[in-house]
Design a protein around this motif. Sequence first.
Motif, PDB file in Angstrom:
ATOM      1  N   CYS A 132       0.830  -1.215   0.000  1.00  0.00           N
ATOM      2  CA  CYS A 132       0.000   0.000   0.000  1.00  0.00           C
ATOM      3  C   CYS A 132       0.861   1.261   0.000  1.00  0.00           C
ATOM      4  N   THR A 133       1.951   1.247   0.759  1.00  0.00           N
ATOM      5  CA  THR A 133       2.850   2.403   0.778  1.00  0.00           C
ATOM      6  C   THR A 133       3.435   2.653  -0.603  1.00  0.00           C
ATOM      7  N   ARG A 134       3.896   1.589  -1.229  1.00  0.00           N
ATOM      8  CA  ARG A 134       4.456   1.722  -2.581  1.00  0.00           C
ATOM      9  C   ARG A 134       3.404   2.254  -3.550  1.00  0.00           C
ATOM     10  N   GLU A 135       2.189   1.751  -3.431  1.00  0.00           N
ATOM     11  CA  GLU A 135       1.107   2.194  -4.312  1.00  0.00           C
ATOM     12  C   GLU A 135       0.807   3.677  -4.114  1.00  0.00           C
ATOM     13  N   LEU A 136       0.722   4.107  -2.856  1.00  0.00           N
ATOM     14  CA  LEU A 136       0.366   5.492  -2.554  1.00  0.00           C
ATOM     15  C   LEU A 136       1.453   6.477  -2.966  1.00  0.00           C
ATOM     16  N   VAL A 137       2.702   6.076  -2.824  1.00  0.00           N
ATOM     17  CA  VAL A 137       3.808   6.998  -3.111  1.00  0.00           C
ATOM     18  C   VAL A 137       4.160   7.021  -4.596  1.00  0.00           C
ATOM     19  N   VAL A 138       4.149   5.864  -5.226  1.00  0.00           N
ATOM     20  CA  VAL A 138       4.648   5.764  -6.601  1.00  0.00           C
ATOM     21  C   VAL A 138       3.615   6.188  -7.638  1.00  0.00           C
ATOM     22  N   HIS A 139       2.358   5.827  -7.420  1.00  0.00           N
ATOM     23  CA  HIS A 139       1.345   6.030  -8.458  1.00  0.00           C
ATOM     24  C   HIS A 139       0.561   7.326  -8.247  1.00  0.00           C
ATOM     25  N   ASP A 140       0.308   8.012  -9.337  1.00  0.00           N
ATOM     26  CA  ASP A 140      -0.464   9.256  -9.268  1.00  0.00           C
ATOM     27  C   ASP A 140      -1.925   8.990  -8.923  1.00  0.00           C
ATOM     28  N   GLU A 141      -2.431   7.844  -9.349  1.00  0.00           N
ATOM     29  CA  GLU A 141      -3.808   7.449  -9.025  1.00  0.00           C
ATOM     30  C   GLU A 141      -3.771   6.079  -8.347  1.00  0.00           C
ATOM     31  N   PRO A 142      -3.450   6.068  -7.059  1.00  0.00           N
ATOM     32  CA  PRO A 142      -3.280   4.784  -6.364  1.00  0.00           C
ATOM     33  C   PRO A 142      -4.574   3.989  -6.273  1.00  0.00           C
ATOM     34  N   ASP A 143      -4.438   2.690  -6.368  1.00  0.00           N
ATOM     35  CA  ASP A 143      -5.567   1.770  -6.280  1.00  0.00           C
ATOM     36  C   ASP A 143      -5.195   0.701  -5.250  1.00  0.00           C
ATOM     37  N   LEU A 144      -5.659   0.881  -4.024  1.00  0.00           N
ATOM     38  CA  LEU A 144      -5.267  -0.020  -2.945  1.00  0.00           C
ATOM     39  C   LEU A 144      -5.813  -1.429  -3.144  1.00  0.00           C
ATOM     40  N   LYS A 145      -6.986  -1.521  -3.725  1.00  0.00           N
ATOM     41  CA  LYS A 145      -7.547  -2.848  -3.980  1.00  0.00           C
ATOM     42  C   LYS A 145      -6.673  -3.613  -4.965  1.00  0.00           C
ATOM     43  N   ARG A 146      -6.208  -2.921  -5.995  1.00  0.00           N
ATOM     44  CA  ARG A 146      -5.358  -3.563  -6.992  1.00  0.00           C
ATOM     45  C   ARG A 146      -4.039  -4.025  -6.374  1.00  0.00           C
ATOM     46  N   CYS A 147      -3.452  -3.178  -5.530  1.00  0.00           N
ATOM     47  CA  CYS A 147      -2.145  -3.544  -4.972  1.00  0.00           C
ATOM     48  C   CYS A 147      -2.277  -4.686  -3.964  1.00  0.00           C
ATOM     49  N   LEU A 148      -3.394  -4.759  -3.254  1.00  0.00           N
ATOM     50  CA  LEU A 148      -3.593  -5.878  -2.330  1.00  0.00           C
ATOM     51  C   LEU A 148      -3.852  -7.174  -3.092  1.00  0.00           C
ATOM     52  N   ASN A 149      -4.526  -7.063  -4.227  1.00  0.00           N
ATOM     53  CA  ASN A 149      -4.685  -8.244  -5.083  1.00  0.00           C
ATOM     54  C   ASN A 149      -3.330  -8.704  -5.620  1.00  0.00           C
ATOM     55  N   GLU A 150      -2.475  -7.740  -5.916  1.00  0.00           N
ATOM     56  CA  GLU A 150      -1.122  -8.073  -6.363  1.00  0.00           C
ATOM     57  C   GLU A 150      -0.381  -8.826  -5.258  1.00  0.00           C
ATOM     58  N   TYR A 151      -0.534  -8.361  -4.021  1.00  0.00           N
ATOM     59  CA  TYR A 151       0.115  -9.046  -2.901  1.00  0.00           C
ATOM     60  C   TYR A 151      -0.397 -10.473  -2.755  1.00  0.00           C
ATOM     61  N   ARG A 152      -1.701 -10.655  -2.911  1.00  0.00           N
ATOM     62  CA  ARG A 152      -2.251 -12.016  -2.813  1.00  0.00           C
ATOM     63  C   ARG A 152      -1.598 -12.940  -3.844  1.00  0.00           C
ATOM     64  N   GLY A 153      -1.399 -12.417  -5.039  1.00  0.00           N
ATOM     65  CA  GLY A 153      -0.766 -13.223  -6.075  1.00  0.00           C
ATOM     66  C   GLY A 153       0.700 -13.514  -5.791  1.00  0.00           C
ATOM     67  N   ASN A 154       1.352 -12.597  -5.081  1.00  0.00           N
ATOM     68  CA  ASN A 154       2.787 -12.747  -4.786  1.00  0.00           C
ATOM     69  C   ASN A 154       3.052 -13.359  -3.414  1.00  0.00           C
ATOM     70  N   MET A 155       1.994 -13.610  -2.647  1.00  0.00           N
ATOM     71  CA  MET A 155       2.164 -13.939  -1.230  1.00  0.00           C
ATOM     72  C   MET A 155       3.100 -15.124  -0.996  1.00  0.00           C
ATOM     73  N   LYS A 156       2.884 -16.208  -1.708  1.00  0.00           N
ATOM     74  CA  LYS A 156       3.697 -17.402  -1.474  1.00  0.00           C
ATOM     75  C   LYS A 156       5.170 -17.120  -1.733  1.00  0.00           C
ATOM     76  N   GLU A 157       5.462 -16.499  -2.860  1.00  0.00           N
ATOM     77  CA  GLU A 157       6.854 -16.199  -3.200  1.00  0.00           C
ATOM     78  C   GLU A 157       7.465 -15.219  -2.202  1.00  0.00           C
ATOM     79  N   ASP A 158       6.685 -14.212  -1.811  1.00  0.00           N
ATOM     80  CA  ASP A 158       7.174 -13.218  -0.856  1.00  0.00           C
ATOM     81  C   ASP A 158       7.498 -13.854   0.494  1.00  0.00           C
ATOM     82  N   LEU A 159       6.601 -14.698   0.979  1.00  0.00           N
ATOM     83  CA  LEU A 159       6.794 -15.283   2.304  1.00  0.00           C
ATOM     84  C   LEU A 159       7.944 -16.282   2.327  1.00  0.00           C
ATOM     85  N   VAL A 160       8.088 -17.064   1.269  1.00  0.00           N
ATOM     86  CA  VAL A 160       9.213 -18.008   1.216  1.00  0.00           C
ATOM     87  C   VAL A 160      10.541 -17.248   1.243  1.00  0.00           C
ATOM     88  N   ALA A 161      10.627 -16.176   0.455  1.00  0.00           N
ATOM     89  CA  ALA A 161      11.848 -15.363   0.452  1.00  0.00           C
ATOM     90  C   ALA A 161      12.083 -14.743   1.825  1.00  0.00           C
TER      91      ALA A 161
END
Length: 204
Positions: A132-161
Motif C-alpha cells: 500500500c505504501t508503494r502504491e500510494l507513493v509511486v502512483h499518481d492514481e493509487p488503487d489499494l484494492k489492486r495492490c492488495l490483489n497483487e500481494y495475494r498473487g505474490n504472497m507465497k513467493e514473498d513469504l518463502v523469500a
Amino acid sequence: MSSIAGAAASKTLWGKIKSVPIQHPFAFGFFLSGFKTSFSDLLVQKVVEQRETIDWKRNAAFASFGFFYLGGVQYAIYVPLFSRMFPGAAGFAAKSLRDKLKDAKGMFQCGAQVVLDQCVHHPLMYFPVFYCTRELVVHDEPDLKRCLNEYRGNMKEDLVALWKVWVPSTIINFAFMPMWARIPFVAATSLLWTSILSAMRGGD
C-alpha cells in the motif's frame, strides 16, 4: 600524555555513541530504519539493476516504509507489545546459552514470538503495508484494492523469500538481543532483506 588523552577521548566518544540506542531506542530505530531502507533500494537500483537514473518515487516509497513502519510500527510491536505479551522475554535474552536451554518456558515464549512475527505480523501487516505504501507513493492514481490483489498473487513467493532470511534472524533476535537492541538488529538484517525486496518488488 597526548596519546593517552586521545585514547581516553575516543573511549568517551565511543561510549556516547554506544549509549544512543540504549537511551533513545525509538528515535535511533526510526532514523536507522528509514535511512537503511532508502540506502538498500538505492544500492539495488545502481548496482544490481544498473540504472542510469534513480527512480526517486520508488526510493521515496521504500524510505517512507522504512521510517514509519519499520522504525515506528515495528518498534511498537517488538518492544512495548511483545514485552507485555511475553514478560519474561528480556530476562530470557539476558541468560547464558546454558541457562536458556534449561528454561522451557523461556524457549516456548521465544518460539511463540517467532511464530507470531513470521506467521501473523508479516503476512497480515508488514507486506500489506509495504504494497500500500508503494502504491500510494509511486502512483499518481493509487488503487489499494489492486495492490492488495497483487500481494495475494505474490504472497507465497514473498513469504518463502522472507522466511529464508527472517526465521533464523528472528530466532537470534528474540533469543539473544536485549530489548533496546531489537530494532537495531532488525535494521541490520533488514539491509540484506530490503535489498532482496527491492530487487523482487521495487520495479513492479
